[in-house]
Design a protein around this motif. Structure first.
Motif, PDB file in Angstrom:
ATOM      1  N   LEU A 116     -16.242 -13.391 -12.548  1.00 33.32           N
ATOM      2  CA  LEU A 116     -15.544 -12.197 -12.681  1.00 33.32           C
ATOM      3  C   LEU A 116     -14.102 -12.872 -12.970  1.00 33.32           C
ATOM      4  N   ASN A 117     -13.259 -11.945 -13.539  1.00 29.67           N
ATOM      5  CA  ASN A 117     -11.859 -12.120 -13.699  1.00 29.67           C
ATOM      6  C   ASN A 117     -10.887 -11.153 -12.895  1.00 29.67           C
ATOM      7  N   LEU A 118      -9.984 -11.749 -12.390  1.00 27.47           N
ATOM      8  CA  LEU A 118      -9.264 -10.913 -11.287  1.00 27.47           C
ATOM      9  C   LEU A 118      -8.481  -9.742 -12.147  1.00 27.47           C
ATOM     10  N   SER A 119      -8.257  -9.824 -13.528  1.00 27.63           N
ATOM     11  CA  SER A 119      -7.564  -8.888 -14.163  1.00 27.63           C
ATOM     12  C   SER A 119      -8.468  -7.757 -14.582  1.00 27.63           C
ATOM     13  N   ASN A 120      -9.776  -7.713 -14.675  1.00 25.78           N
ATOM     14  CA  ASN A 120     -10.741  -6.883 -14.670  1.00 25.78           C
ATOM     15  C   ASN A 120     -11.157  -6.149 -13.528  1.00 25.78           C
ATOM     16  N   ILE A 121     -10.675  -6.448 -12.375  1.00 20.97           N
ATOM     17  CA  ILE A 121     -11.092  -5.840 -11.299  1.00 20.97           C
ATOM     18  C   ILE A 121     -10.038  -4.666 -10.943  1.00 20.97           C
ATOM     19  N   PRO A 122     -10.576  -3.541 -10.740  1.00 23.34           N
ATOM     20  CA  PRO A 122      -9.671  -2.437 -10.352  1.00 23.34           C
ATOM     21  C   PRO A 122      -8.854  -2.396  -9.124  1.00 23.34           C
ATOM     22  N   SER A 123      -7.724  -2.152  -8.922  1.00 17.43           N
ATOM     23  CA  SER A 123      -7.119  -1.998  -7.645  1.00 17.43           C
ATOM     24  C   SER A 123      -7.344  -0.757  -7.011  1.00 17.43           C
ATOM     25  N   LYS A 124      -7.791  -0.757  -5.442  1.00 19.80           N
ATOM     26  CA  LYS A 124      -7.985   0.486  -4.847  1.00 19.80           C
ATOM     27  C   LYS A 124      -6.827   0.654  -3.523  1.00 19.80           C
ATOM     28  N   GLU A 125      -6.215   1.703  -3.644  1.00 18.35           N
ATOM     29  CA  GLU A 125      -5.391   1.877  -2.369  1.00 18.35           C
ATOM     30  C   GLU A 125      -6.041   2.162  -1.229  1.00 18.35           C
ATOM     31  N   ILE A 126      -6.245   1.161  -0.312  1.00 24.79           N
ATOM     32  CA  ILE A 126      -6.969   1.250   0.854  1.00 24.79           C
ATOM     33  C   ILE A 126      -6.468   2.218   1.952  1.00 24.79           C
ATOM     34  N   MET A 127      -5.256   1.851   1.891  1.00 25.28           N
ATOM     35  CA  MET A 127      -4.079   2.438   3.018  1.00 25.28           C
ATOM     36  C   MET A 127      -2.690   2.733   2.565  1.00 25.28           C
ATOM     37  N   PRO A 128      -1.951   3.624   2.878  1.00 28.63           N
ATOM     38  CA  PRO A 128      -0.817   3.660   2.412  1.00 28.63           C
ATOM     39  C   PRO A 128      -0.072   2.295   1.806  1.00 28.63           C
ATOM     40  N   GLY A 129       0.221   2.091   0.683  1.00 30.69           N
ATOM     41  CA  GLY A 129       1.154   1.157   0.646  1.00 30.69           C
ATOM     42  C   GLY A 129       0.261  -0.398   0.188  1.00 30.69           C
ATOM     43  N   TYR A 130      -1.070  -0.351   0.271  1.00 30.51           N
ATOM     44  CA  TYR A 130      -1.709  -1.583   0.411  1.00 30.51           C
ATOM     45  C   TYR A 130      -2.709  -1.482  -0.696  1.00 30.51           C
ATOM     46  N   LYS A 171       2.692  -0.514   6.404  1.00 32.19           N
ATOM     47  CA  LYS A 171       2.137  -0.943   7.608  1.00 32.19           C
ATOM     48  C   LYS A 171       0.550  -0.842   7.666  1.00 32.19           C
ATOM     49  N   VAL A 172      -0.087  -1.742   8.433  1.00 32.49           N
ATOM     50  CA  VAL A 172      -1.554  -1.702   8.813  1.00 32.49           C
ATOM     51  C   VAL A 172      -1.278  -1.585  10.221  1.00 32.49           C
ATOM     52  N   PRO A 173      -2.025  -0.251  10.752  1.00 33.64           N
ATOM     53  CA  PRO A 173      -2.038  -0.138  12.201  1.00 33.64           C
ATOM     54  C   PRO A 173      -2.801  -1.104  12.997  1.00 33.64           C
ATOM     55  N   GLU A 174      -2.695  -1.126  14.241  1.00 30.76           N
ATOM     56  CA  GLU A 174      -3.458  -2.213  15.098  1.00 30.76           C
ATOM     57  C   GLU A 174      -4.748  -1.715  15.170  1.00 30.76           C
ATOM     58  N   HIS A 175      -5.674  -2.538  15.164  1.00 31.74           N
ATOM     59  CA  HIS A 175      -6.983  -2.354  14.809  1.00 31.74           C
ATOM     60  C   HIS A 175      -7.765  -3.484  15.010  1.00 31.74           C
ATOM     61  N   ALA A 176      -9.218  -3.660  15.317  1.00 30.61           N
ATOM     62  CA  ALA A 176      -9.985  -4.817  15.450  1.00 30.61           C
ATOM     63  C   ALA A 176     -11.133  -4.511  14.642  1.00 30.61           C
ATOM     64  N   HIS A 177     -11.966  -5.694  14.317  1.00 32.80           N
ATOM     65  CA  HIS A 177     -13.198  -5.473  13.676  1.00 32.80           C
ATOM     66  C   HIS A 177     -14.033  -6.592  14.043  1.00 32.80           C
ATOM     67  N   MET A 178     -15.465  -6.344  13.766  1.00 26.26           N
ATOM     68  CA  MET A 178     -16.358  -7.322  13.851  1.00 26.26           C
ATOM     69  C   MET A 178     -16.314  -8.766  12.949  1.00 26.26           C
ATOM     70  N   HIS A 219      -5.022  -6.693  16.079  1.00 26.62           N
ATOM     71  CA  HIS A 219      -3.891  -6.940  15.004  1.00 26.62           C
ATOM     72  C   HIS A 219      -3.395  -5.958  14.111  1.00 26.62           C
ATOM     73  N   SER A 220      -2.156  -6.201  13.774  1.00 23.93           N
ATOM     74  CA  SER A 220      -1.515  -5.027  13.144  1.00 23.93           C
ATOM     75  C   SER A 220      -0.508  -5.929  12.182  1.00 23.93           C
ATOM     76  N   GLY A 221       0.170  -5.242  10.997  1.00 21.45           N
ATOM     77  CA  GLY A 221       1.044  -5.942  10.116  1.00 21.45           C
ATOM     78  C   GLY A 221       2.293  -4.995   9.671  1.00 21.45           C
ATOM     79  N   LYS A 222       3.137  -5.469   8.999  1.00 24.74           N
ATOM     80  CA  LYS A 222       4.096  -4.684   8.173  1.00 24.74           C
ATOM     81  C   LYS A 222       4.685  -5.676   7.265  1.00 24.74           C
ATOM     82  N   ALA A 223       4.908  -5.368   6.151  1.00 24.26           N
ATOM     83  CA  ALA A 223       5.387  -5.983   4.960  1.00 24.26           C
ATOM     84  C   ALA A 223       7.030  -5.748   4.830  1.00 24.26           C
TER      85      ALA A 223
END
Length: 105
Positions: free
Chosen positions: A3-17, A39-46, A83-87
């Motif tokens: 793959l080439n990164l320039s050919n991969i479409p960007s998706k907004e998974i959550m606001p601002g990400y 911001k990514v709200p507090e969450h956890a995953h497997m 975990h959670s985060g903010k830019a």
């Protein structure tokens, strides 16, 4: 598969990400462009996760402990830890997940 990164479409998974996502049988990577104050709200995953701050300043809370990470910093996130985060600035982040992050497909 190649793959080439320039050919991969960007998706907004959550606001601002905005992520470019790549999946294999057992892992996923997400290359994020994150807008300042998003911001990514507090969450956890497997999934086990490794986060690399490629550019910018990113405030990240892992298991109740908050730190600010900068370009070059890497954080290892064990499965099921909250975990959670903010830019704090516009950021570029790289996340690696194992197993595959199916909800990002």
């Amino acid at each position: 598969m190649t793959l080439n990164l320039s050919n991969i479409p960007s998706k907004e998974i959550m606001p601002g990400y905005f992520g470019k996502l790549v999946h294999s049988e057992n892992m996923s990577i997400a290359i994020w462009e994150v807008k300042k104050d998003a911001k990514v709200p507090e969450h956890a995953h497997m999934n086990e996760q490794i986060m690399h701050v490629m550019e910018g300043d990113f405030e990240f809370t892992l298991d109740g402990e908050t730190k600010v990470y900068h370009s070059g910093d890497i954080v290892i996130i064990a499965p099921h830890l909250k975990h959670s985060g903010k830019a704090l600035t516009d950021c570029k982040l790289l996340d690696v997940f194992s197993p595959t992050r199916e909800e990002y497909r």
